[in-house]
Design an enzyme around this catalytic site. Structure first.
Site, PDB file in Angstrom:
ATOM      1  N   ALA A 215      32.442 -17.375 -23.706  1.00 15.40           N
ATOM      2  CA  ALA A 215      33.135 -17.394 -22.713  1.00 15.40           C
ATOM      3  C   ALA A 215      33.099 -17.977 -21.385  1.00 15.40           C
ATOM      4  CB  ALA A 215      34.728 -16.273 -23.239  1.00 15.40           C
TER       5      ALA A 215
ATOM      6  N   GLY B  25      30.843 -15.610 -26.952  1.00 15.70           N
ATOM      7  CA  GLY B  25      32.015 -16.436 -27.905  1.00 15.70           C
ATOM      8  C   GLY B  25      30.837 -17.397 -28.076  1.00 15.70           C
TER       9      GLY B  25
ATOM     10  N   GLU C 231      29.917 -16.438 -31.387  1.00 13.03           N
ATOM     11  CA  GLU C 231      30.618 -16.521 -32.191  1.00 13.03           C
ATOM     12  C   GLU C 231      31.046 -17.716 -32.422  1.00 13.03           C
ATOM     13  OE1 GLU C 231      33.392 -14.081 -29.266  1.00 13.03           O
ATOM     14  OE2 GLU C 231      33.971 -13.192 -31.195  1.00 13.03           O
TER      15      GLU C 231
ATOM     16  N   GLU D  61      29.629  -8.802 -24.456  1.00  9.67           N
ATOM     17  CA  GLU D  61      31.025  -8.213 -23.998  1.00  9.67           C
ATOM     18  C   GLU D  61      31.271  -7.315 -23.301  1.00  9.67           C
ATOM     19  OE1 GLU D  61      30.435 -10.001 -27.081  1.00  9.67           O
ATOM     20  OE2 GLU D  61      31.641 -11.909 -26.656  1.00  9.67           O
TER      21      GLU D  61
HETATM   22  N1  DAK Z   1      31.334 -17.788 -18.154  1.00  9.63           N
HETATM   23  C1  DAK Z   1      30.500 -18.623 -17.055  1.00  9.63           C
HETATM   24  N2  DAK Z   1      29.655 -18.663 -16.154  1.00  9.63           N
HETATM   25  C2  DAK Z   1      28.350 -18.601 -16.325  1.00  9.63           C
HETATM   26  C3  DAK Z   1      28.317 -17.312 -17.733  1.00  9.63           C
HETATM   27  C4  DAK Z   1      29.883 -16.845 -18.491  1.00  9.63           C
HETATM   28  N3  DAK Z   1      29.984 -16.238 -18.967  1.00  9.63           N
HETATM   29  N4  DAK Z   1      26.700 -17.304 -18.369  1.00  9.63           N
HETATM   30  C5  DAK Z   1      26.346 -17.416 -17.051  1.00  9.63           C
HETATM   31  N5  DAK Z   1      26.788 -18.104 -16.280  1.00  9.63           N
HETATM   32  C6  DAK Z   1      26.782 -19.239 -15.327  1.00  9.63           C
HETATM   33  C7  DAK Z   1      26.235 -18.214 -13.798  1.00  9.63           C
HETATM   34  O1  DAK Z   1      26.802 -17.718 -13.510  1.00  9.63           O
HETATM   35  C8  DAK Z   1      25.763 -18.989 -13.248  1.00  9.63           C
HETATM   36  O2  DAK Z   1      26.508 -19.658 -12.151  1.00  9.63           O
HETATM   37  P1  DAK Z   1      26.394 -20.086 -10.738  1.00  9.63           P
HETATM   38  O3  DAK Z   1      26.317 -18.387 -10.115  1.00  9.63           O
HETATM   39  O4  DAK Z   1      24.735 -20.631 -10.836  1.00  9.63           O
HETATM   40  O5  DAK Z   1      27.203 -20.537  -9.991  1.00  9.63           O
HETATM   41  C9  DAK Z   1      25.043 -20.296 -14.410  1.00  9.63           C
HETATM   42  O6  DAK Z   1      25.811 -20.378 -15.087  1.00  9.63           O
HETATM   43  C10 DAK Z   1      23.393 -19.683 -14.136  1.00  9.63           C
HETATM   44  O7  DAK Z   1      23.116 -18.686 -14.541  1.00  9.63           O
HETATM   45  P2  DAK Z   1      22.820 -16.917 -14.244  1.00  9.63           P
HETATM   46  O8  DAK Z   1      22.021 -17.030 -12.555  1.00  9.63           O
HETATM   47  O9  DAK Z   1      23.193 -15.258 -14.670  1.00  9.63           O
HETATM   48  O10 DAK Z   1      21.311 -17.473 -15.205  1.00  9.63           O
HETATM   49  P3  DAK Z   1      20.025 -16.551 -15.871  1.00  9.63           P
HETATM   50  O11 DAK Z   1      19.080 -17.040 -16.932  1.00  9.63           O
HETATM   51  O12 DAK Z   1      20.017 -15.388 -15.004  1.00  9.63           O
HETATM   52  O13 DAK Z   1      21.035 -15.511 -17.072  1.00  9.63           O
HETATM   53  C11 DAK Z   1      22.239 -15.136 -19.721  1.00  9.63           C
HETATM   54  C12 DAK Z   1      21.504 -16.172 -18.411  1.00  9.63           C
HETATM   55  C13 DAK Z   1      23.166 -16.209 -20.135  1.00  9.63           C
HETATM   56  C14 DAK Z   1      21.635 -13.793 -19.808  1.00  9.63           C
HETATM   57  C15 DAK Z   1      23.803 -14.873 -17.809  1.00  9.63           C
HETATM   58  O14 DAK Z   1      23.939 -16.245 -17.584  1.00  9.63           O
HETATM   59  C16 DAK Z   1      24.646 -13.785 -18.682  1.00  9.63           C
HETATM   60  O15 DAK Z   1      24.739 -12.795 -18.887  1.00  9.63           O
HETATM   61  N6  DAK Z   1      25.757 -14.385 -18.754  1.00  9.63           N
HETATM   62  C17 DAK Z   1      26.250 -13.924 -19.440  1.00  9.63           C
HETATM   63  C18 DAK Z   1      26.637 -13.997 -20.574  1.00  9.63           C
HETATM   64  C19 DAK Z   1      28.204 -13.161 -21.787  1.00  9.63           C
HETATM   65  O16 DAK Z   1      28.338 -12.233 -21.588  1.00  9.63           O
HETATM   66  N7  DAK Z   1      28.732 -13.421 -22.332  1.00  9.63           N
HETATM   67  C20 DAK Z   1      29.837 -12.739 -22.897  1.00  9.63           C
HETATM   68  C21 DAK Z   1      31.053 -13.711 -22.728  1.00  9.63           C
HETATM   69  S1  DAK Z   1      32.376 -12.568 -22.631  1.00  9.63           S
HETATM   70  C22 DAK Z   1      39.631 -14.551 -26.758  1.00  9.63           C
HETATM   71  C23 DAK Z   1      37.702 -14.804 -27.590  1.00  9.63           C
HETATM   72  C24 DAK Z   1      36.766 -13.822 -27.321  1.00  9.63           C
HETATM   73  C25 DAK Z   1      36.597 -14.276 -26.376  1.00  9.63           C
HETATM   74  C26 DAK Z   1      37.380 -14.525 -24.956  1.00  9.63           C
HETATM   75  C27 DAK Z   1      38.969 -14.657 -25.653  1.00  9.63           C
HETATM   76  N8  DAK Z   1      40.715 -14.599 -27.061  1.00  9.63           N
HETATM   77  C28 DAK Z   1      40.401 -14.589 -28.481  1.00  9.63           C
HETATM   78  C29 DAK Z   1      41.058 -14.734 -26.261  1.00  9.63           C
HETATM   79  C30 DAK Z   1      34.604 -14.396 -25.664  1.00  9.63           C
HETATM   80  C31 DAK Z   1      34.457 -13.499 -24.443  1.00  9.63           C
HETATM   81  C32 DAK Z   1      33.094 -14.141 -23.835  1.00  9.63           C
HETATM   82  O17 DAK Z   1      32.339 -14.449 -24.389  1.00  9.63           O
END
Ligand code: DAK
Length: 257
Positions: A65, A108, A111, A131
């Protein structure tokens, strides 16, 4: 179909959806979820399409997400989020969906891949539910589909301690169909989708439905559903055609009727 966050095209009888927010690592924002669902439902309603492929790029399938969009959301915003209708509606898509996963499939994004019917994984694929790192838990099936797929112990480790699975581990635990060289991932997914899309459409649809029911019903209910679906196919043109073609030693001509 013209969209802001996805690219959509057809290849023969396959509908192809490419997640396309590369600067945000294909983070799933509300616009992307709305567009993805519109594309899937359009393909599902199109008789010329027999299967679909969802893919990202070589570095990332989807990083979850959009955290920046979600960071200041209220509980009510989350309740009204596109995530809930999107994942509910993906479950009722009738045609097979194949995920081509290269690179990260996180949160997500993982998922979403697990909501598809089959996954072709590139050698660089990585699946995870991070998460916990941002103070929440999976909300779109991560605790449920993952636990059913990989078992309780590993699901606990993934959800509670951000253990990621590489492609070979994902294959070992049965969440992907096969692992292929990264540059072949899309072609392999397209090939699989093309083959399935050339098969008897009603049998494909009912086969998908019956297998999905195996995860939601008792064995006896599932077997009864399977028997009903099997019997129903004897009311189809394609059953008569398929069996006649076998006997006459010729290729069948499916009509989806
Ligand atoms: N969201 C927004 N931006 C993201 C992002 C994300 N999930 N993942 C990466 N980016 C952005 C980074 O902020 C960065 O942007 P700038 O700083 O350049 O503006 C750009 O993408 C490149 O990312 P990195 O610089 O971090 O790239 P790396 O290669 O160093 O690292 C990485 C890659 C994938 C390991 C890292 O970006 C990372 O850890 N990203 C976050 C992964 C994460 O935590 N994902 C889970 C998100 S929570 C719902 C149901 C489900 C959900 C929500 C609601 N309901 C039922 C309502 C789901 C929730 C989730 O998925």
């Amino acid at each position: 179909m013209n969209f802001e966050t996805i690219l959509v095209e057809t290849r023969g009888r396959v509908g192809l959806i490419r997640l396309n927010r590369p600067k945000a690592l294909n983070a799933l924002n509300q616009t992307l979820l709305t567009e993805l669902m519109a594309a899937l439902e359009t393909f599902d309603a199109d008789n010329q399409i027999g299967a679909m492929v969802i893919m990202g790029n070589e570095k990332v399938f989807a990083a979850g997400a959009d955290i920046k969009e979600m960071a200041t959301a209220s509980a009510v915003d989350m309740l009204n989020s596109e995530f809930i209708p999107t994942f509910d509606r993906i479950r009722v898509i009738k045609k097979p969906i194949i995920a081509a996963v290269s690179g990260w499939a996180l949160g997500g994004g993982s998922e979403l891949a697990l909501s598809c019917d089959m996954i072709i994984a590139a050698e660089n694929a990585k699946f995870g539910q991070p998460e916990i790192n941002i103070g929440v838990i999976p909300g779109a099936g991560g605790t449920q589909r993952l636990a059913k797929a990989v078992g309780k112990a590993l699901a606990m480790e993934m959800v509670l301690n951000n253990r990621t699975l590489n492609a070979e581990e994902a294959l070992h635990y049965g969440i992907v169909n096969r692992v292929v060289p990264t540059e072949r991932c899309f072609d392999e997914a397209l090939q699989l989708a093309t083959e399935i899309a050339a098969r008897a459409p009603l049998a494909v649809q009912l086969g998908k439905e019956a297998i999905n029911q195996a995860f939601e019903t008792s064995l006896s209910e599932g077997l009864a559903n399977e028997r009903r679906a099997f019997t129903l196919l004897f009311a189809s043109h394609d059953q008569k055609e398929g069996m006649a073609a076998f006997i006459e030693k010729r290729p069948p001509e499916w009509k989806g009727q």
